[in-house]
Design an enzyme around this catalytic site. Structure first.
Site, PDB file in Angstrom:
ATOM      1  N   ARG A 193      -0.657  -8.626  13.398  1.00 44.39           N
ATOM      2  CA  ARG A 193      -1.240  -7.624  12.489  1.00 44.39           C
ATOM      3  C   ARG A 193      -2.034  -8.295  11.367  1.00 44.39           C
ATOM      4  O   ARG A 193      -3.061  -7.778  10.936  1.00 44.39           O
ATOM      5  CB  ARG A 193      -0.130  -6.718  11.930  1.00 44.39           C
ATOM      6  N   ARG A 210      11.186  -0.045  12.474  1.00 46.17           N
ATOM      7  CA  ARG A 210       9.811  -0.172  12.966  1.00 46.17           C
ATOM      8  C   ARG A 210       9.728  -1.284  13.995  1.00 46.17           C
ATOM      9  O   ARG A 210       9.970  -2.440  13.695  1.00 46.17           O
ATOM     10  CB  ARG A 210       8.862  -0.486  11.800  1.00 46.17           C
ATOM     11  N   ARG A 223      11.861  -6.377   5.023  1.00 43.90           N
ATOM     12  CA  ARG A 223      11.744  -4.921   5.226  1.00 43.90           C
ATOM     13  C   ARG A 223      12.411  -4.543   6.547  1.00 43.90           C
ATOM     14  O   ARG A 223      13.113  -3.542   6.636  1.00 43.90           O
ATOM     15  CB  ARG A 223      10.266  -4.513   5.222  1.00 43.90           C
ATOM     16  N   ARG A 272      -9.663   1.008   8.702  1.00 46.28           N
ATOM     17  CA  ARG A 272      -9.217  -0.344   9.037  1.00 46.28           C
ATOM     18  C   ARG A 272     -10.297  -1.145   9.745  1.00 46.28           C
ATOM     19  O   ARG A 272     -10.078  -2.307  10.062  1.00 46.28           O
ATOM     20  CB  ARG A 272      -8.010  -0.245   9.970  1.00 46.28           C
ATOM     21  N   LYS A 285       0.831  -1.213   0.000  1.00 43.76           N
ATOM     22  CA  LYS A 285       0.000   0.000   0.000  1.00 43.76           C
ATOM     23  C   LYS A 285       0.861   1.256   0.000  1.00 43.76           C
ATOM     24  O   LYS A 285       0.626   2.174  -0.769  1.00 43.76           O
ATOM     25  CB  LYS A 285      -0.918   0.056   1.235  1.00 43.76           C
TER      26      LYS A 285
HETATM   27  P1  AMP Z   1       0.622   0.757   9.138  1.00 39.63           P
HETATM   28  O1  AMP Z   1       1.836   1.591   8.936  1.00 39.63           O
HETATM   29  O2  AMP Z   1      -0.542   1.233   8.301  1.00 39.63           O
HETATM   30  O3  AMP Z   1       0.877  -0.712   8.963  1.00 39.63           O
HETATM   31  O4  AMP Z   1       0.156   0.958  10.651  1.00 39.63           O
HETATM   32  C1  AMP Z   1       0.994   0.597  11.734  1.00 39.63           C
HETATM   33  C2  AMP Z   1       0.182   0.481  13.017  1.00 39.63           C
HETATM   34  O5  AMP Z   1      -0.431   1.742  13.328  1.00 39.63           O
HETATM   35  C3  AMP Z   1      -0.966  -0.510  12.971  1.00 39.63           C
HETATM   36  O6  AMP Z   1      -0.540  -1.825  13.224  1.00 39.63           O
HETATM   37  C4  AMP Z   1      -1.870   0.040  14.070  1.00 39.63           C
HETATM   38  O7  AMP Z   1      -1.360  -0.256  15.351  1.00 39.63           O
HETATM   39  C5  AMP Z   1      -1.736   1.537  13.880  1.00 39.63           C
HETATM   40  N1  AMP Z   1      -2.711   2.055  12.896  1.00 39.63           N
HETATM   41  C6  AMP Z   1      -2.447   2.582  11.669  1.00 39.63           C
HETATM   42  N2  AMP Z   1      -3.571   2.941  11.039  1.00 39.63           N
HETATM   43  C7  AMP Z   1      -4.603   2.626  11.886  1.00 39.63           C
HETATM   44  C8  AMP Z   1      -6.018   2.729  11.810  1.00 39.63           C
HETATM   45  N3  AMP Z   1      -6.626   3.215  10.720  1.00 39.63           N
HETATM   46  N4  AMP Z   1      -6.737   2.310  12.879  1.00 39.63           N
HETATM   47  C9  AMP Z   1      -6.147   1.825  13.987  1.00 39.63           C
HETATM   48  N5  AMP Z   1      -4.823   1.674  14.120  1.00 39.63           N
HETATM   49  C10 AMP Z   1      -4.036   2.074  13.080  1.00 39.63           C
END
Ligand code: AMP
Length: 188
Positions: A146, A135, A127, A88, A13
């Site tokens: 996740r 991260r 990654r 999400r 994404k």
């Molecule tokens: P990402 O970089 O999109 O994979 O997001 C990393 C982490 O941020 C996720 O595993 C969640 O803990 C939190 N997070 C990101 N976007 C959301 C969302 N829309 N709703 C809830 N938690 C989020």
């Protein structure tokens, strides 16, 4: 153009969003990036979110919906945006519909980047190695969490948006350039 990119962690994404940013000259709104910035700056939001993000759970719907709504009001979003990692949950998708309604806007498309969970584990571990552990949530145990959270809470958005006639699905296992071509043709 107002677009949502949907897909499990590691599906690409973020990579695709960055490419589309330069094609369409609209910003990428990544709730993950916003939360990581807040965590790094140790803001009140960051302090609250850190433990949740680190264990691979979702931050509350109200918090992420609030930060996205505010971000959309910035001038660079006037011609549209690419949502990466939001919504999400169904509650977030409903909040998104309402906030767009209030702003007199609507989504043009939701692109689902489909991916094989087994390949994703491998991708994310690579990654993590490449980024030197930048991260905290890019490790196998948290990644599995996740992926589980994705299939339980986020995957239902596929039928939610399909019922609204907004869903386009592309094969995220194809080479990056091919995924970009598929996305562009799906939304054109
Ligand atoms: P990402 O970089 O999109 O994979 O997001 C990393 C982490 O941020 C996720 O595993 C969640 O803990 C939190 N997070 C990101 N976007 C959301 C969302 N829309 N709703 C809830 N938690 C989020």
């Amino acid at each position: 153009m107002r677009l949502v990119l949907l897909g499990p962690p590691g599906a690409g994404k973020g990579t695709q969003a960055q490419i589309l940013v330069s094609t369409y000259s609209i910003p990428q709104l990544s709730t993950g990036d916003m939360l990581r910035a807040a965590i790094a700056e140790k803001t009140p939001l960051g302090l609250e979110a850190k433990a949740i993000v680190d264990r691979g759970d979702l931050v509350s719907d109200d918090i992420v919906s609030g930060i996205i709504s505010e971000r959309m009001d910035q001038p660079d979003c006037a011609n549209g945006f690419i949502l990466d990692g939001f919504p999400r949950t169904i509650a977030q998708a409903e909040a998104l519909t309402h906030m767009l309604d209030r702003k007199g806007l609507h989504l043009d498309a939701v692109v689902e980047i489909k991916a094989d969970p087994n390949v994703l584990v491998e991708r994310i571990i690579n990654r993590a190695k490449e980024s030197g552990g930048a991260r905290a949530d890019d490790n196998e145990e948290v990644l599995r969490k996740r992926l589980e959270v994705y299939s339980e809470q986020t995957a239902p958005l596929v039928s939610f948006y399909s019922e609204q006639g907004l869903l386009k699905s592309v094969d995220g296992m194809a080479p990056i350039e091919d995924v970009t071509v598929a996305i562009k043709s799906a939304i054109s």
